[in-house]
Design a protein around this motif. Structure first.
Motif: not given
Length: 247
Positions: A68-75
């Protein structure tokens, strides 16, 4: 559930350190990282069929948190979609989490958690409403596939919850099967709150009620008691793309 952190935790907490620490401190802290903080976009703790499958609730929550951290930071990486993975999945599946989510097209679990083929077993119904088919599908994942984590994932601005609130207020007459959905969600509606607050609170309370019912299901309860399974609640914020834990 960037993680399934506490519902009202401030967004500015340090990301990576708390993310890892929260997911590894045991049952009382399950998912504390899933909403705890900042911009960690660190690599996944696994690589699908090319790496170890999370086999504990803590490890599964950590994997979802990092995704989810990747998703919400566009990574986002859209992992586990290679030719090799596709071919290997012909022989069987080993998902590490069941996600019971809403049918809302804006909240696809594989994208929200940046997971790929074979990683998640997703069960979706409007407003996360439970019926025998939904319960049986979740039990299949837990009992037959030994999945260690079930996440009930509600979301901001849920249309099914909004319709249920309006029906409870007598402002909308729902037809047929939609009436069934509203009746299932109705216990989550707090009539003492104002309209917008009522809908938002009902989203959260509905997750709590569904989570509690699932955790008490005979097929799941023994595994929860033994520490082999966690059933947690979370909500996805459309405005921030963050998944937060619902206590």
């Amino acid at each position: 559930m960037s993680v399934l952190a506490e519902q009202h935790r401030a967004d500015g907490t340090p990301g990576r350190r708390r993310l890892v620490r929260g997911a590894l401190t045991g049952a009382l802290a399950l998912g504390a990282g899933l909403a705890a903080g900042g911009g960690s976009t660190g690599g996944s703790t696994r690589t699908g069929l090319n790496g170890p499958r999370p086999d504990t609730p803590e490890a599964a929550l950590l994997e979802l948190s990092v995704g989810n951290a990747r998703w919400r930071t566009f990574h986002e990486r859209h992992p586990d979609a290679t030719r090799t993975v596709r071919q290997a999945l012909v022989g069987g599946q080993h998902p590490f989490a069941v996600i019971l989510g809403c049918v809302d097209s804006r909240v696809p679990p594989e994208l929200v958690f940046d997971q790929g083929l074979g990683d998640l077993m997703t069960v979706r119904s409007a407003g996360e409403v439970l019926d025998d088919a939904v319960l049986g599908s979740i039990a299949f994942g837990v009992v037959e596939l030994a999945i260690p984590l079930v996440v009930v994932l509600g979301h901001q601005s849920c249309g099914a919850v909004t319709a249920a609130v309006r029906a409870a207020e007598g402002l909308e007459q729902l037809p047929g099967h939609l009436r069934y959905l509203a009746e299932q969600i109705r216990p989550a509606v707090d009539r003492t709150l104002s309209r917008d607050a009522r809908v938002d609170a009902a989203v959260t309370q509905n997750v709590r009620l569904v989570r509690s019912r699932l955790a008490a299901e005979p097929d799941l309860a023994a595994r929860v008691a033994a520490g082999r399974l966690a059933v947690v609640g979370a909500r996805y914020e459309l405005t921030s793309q963050r998944v937060r834990r619902i206590r």
